[in-house]
Design an enzyme around this catalytic site. Structure first.
Site, mmCIF file in Angstrom:
data_model
loop_
_atom_site.group_PDB
_atom_site.id
_atom_site.type_symbol
_atom_site.label_atom_id
_atom_site.label_comp_id
_atom_site.label_asym_id
_atom_site.label_seq_id
_atom_site.Cartn_x
_atom_site.Cartn_y
_atom_site.Cartn_z
ATOM 1 N N ARG A 1 -4.721 4.247 -3.620
ATOM 2 C CA ARG A 1 -3.854 4.037 -4.790
ATOM 3 C C ARG A 1 -3.607 2.579 -5.155
ATOM 4 O O ARG A 1 -2.916 2.306 -6.126
ATOM 5 C CB ARG A 1 -2.503 4.747 -4.658
ATOM 6 C CG ARG A 1 -2.618 6.231 -4.549
ATOM 7 C CD ARG A 1 -1.347 6.960 -4.837
ATOM 8 N NE ARG A 1 -0.239 6.599 -3.980
ATOM 9 C CZ ARG A 1 0.918 7.238 -3.978
ATOM 10 N NH1 ARG A 1 1.116 8.252 -4.780
ATOM 11 N NH2 ARG A 1 1.887 6.857 -3.173
ATOM 12 N N ASP A 2 -4.135 1.614 -4.413
ATOM 13 C CA ASP A 2 -3.978 0.214 -4.793
ATOM 14 C C ASP A 2 -5.218 -0.589 -4.401
ATOM 15 O O ASP A 2 -5.123 -1.701 -3.894
ATOM 16 C CB ASP A 2 -2.720 -0.389 -4.169
ATOM 17 C CG ASP A 2 -2.310 -1.709 -4.838
ATOM 18 O OD1 ASP A 2 -2.688 -1.933 -6.016
ATOM 19 O OD2 ASP A 2 -1.620 -2.514 -4.187
ATOM 20 N N LEU A 3 -6.373 0.006 -4.651
ATOM 21 C CA LEU A 3 -7.623 -0.666 -4.348
ATOM 22 C C LEU A 3 -7.814 -1.792 -5.365
ATOM 23 O O LEU A 3 -7.765 -1.567 -6.570
ATOM 24 C CB LEU A 3 -8.773 0.338 -4.450
ATOM 25 C CG LEU A 3 -10.048 -0.002 -3.730
ATOM 26 C CD1 LEU A 3 -9.808 -0.130 -2.232
ATOM 27 C CD2 LEU A 3 -11.089 1.060 -3.993
ATOM 28 N N ASN B 1 -7.047 -6.582 -1.789
ATOM 29 C CA ASN B 1 -6.944 -5.688 -0.633
ATOM 30 C C ASN B 1 -8.300 -5.424 0.025
ATOM 31 O O ASN B 1 -8.432 -4.500 0.813
ATOM 32 C CB ASN B 1 -6.303 -4.358 -1.035
ATOM 33 C CG ASN B 1 -4.830 -4.497 -1.305
ATOM 34 O OD1 ASN B 1 -4.196 -5.449 -0.853
ATOM 35 N ND2 ASN B 1 -4.271 -3.571 -2.044
#
Length: 169
Positions: A75-77, A81
């Site tokens: 959900r936060d690629l 990251n």
């Protein structure tokens, strides 16, 4: 929660979580030391070639397949990251970090996030994630992967806008 989910993932392109600790009421993770640089630094240097993008994208896609097979959605690629490093033999390796807002498919009853809450990084969020976390599934990670690959190849984000609300629209 993050540590339990990531610790369950055993993949060479996903950072290894060794333990969850607590000291004076503060919880923290001990994890694999990854020597290298964040992918966003490579992007700032300009676009890269197709072969180099594939060398990053294929293992990243493989890591997502492993996470999705365990029911974990990142959900936060985003490039911040993702870490570029080397294996012991010197070959390049990309590592997925920060599963902080990830979810397991059967997780939602925990109510850690409101279903209409928006979490993530707008440049890499799928349209359904911009609207609501309720309907986010593996396809949102795939959207982010595509956005990252586009940015690697062009040195520009898929969408640009003067404000976050314009970007989301």
């Amino acid at each position: 929660r993050e540590a339990r989910m990531v610790a369950a993932l055993s993949h060479p392109n996903i950072v290894v979580i060794h333990s969850v600790e607590e000291d004076r009421g503060i919880r923290f993770l001990t994890m694999e030391l990854v020597d290298g640089e964040r992918l966003d630094r490579l992007i700032r240097q300009g676009r890269i070639g197709v072969q180099q993008a594939l060398a990053i994208g294929v293992p990243l896609a493989d890591a997502l397949v492993a996470a999705h097979a365990r029911g974990v959605i990142h959900r936060d690629l985003k490039p911040q990251n993702l870490f570029l490093t080397q294996r012991p033999d010197g070959s390049p390796c990309v590592k997925v970090l920060d599963f902080g807002i990830s979810k397991a498919q059967e997780d939602e009853p925990l109510n850690l996030t409101s279903t209409d809450m928006v979490m993530g990084t707008p440049l890499y969020m799928s349209p359904e994630q911009v609207r609501s976390l309720k309907n986010v599934d593996q396809r949102s990670d795939i959207w982010a992967l595509g956005s990252i690959l586009f940015e690697l190849l062009t040195a520009s984000p898929v969408f640009e806008a003067p404000s976050m609300s314009a970007l989301c629209a």
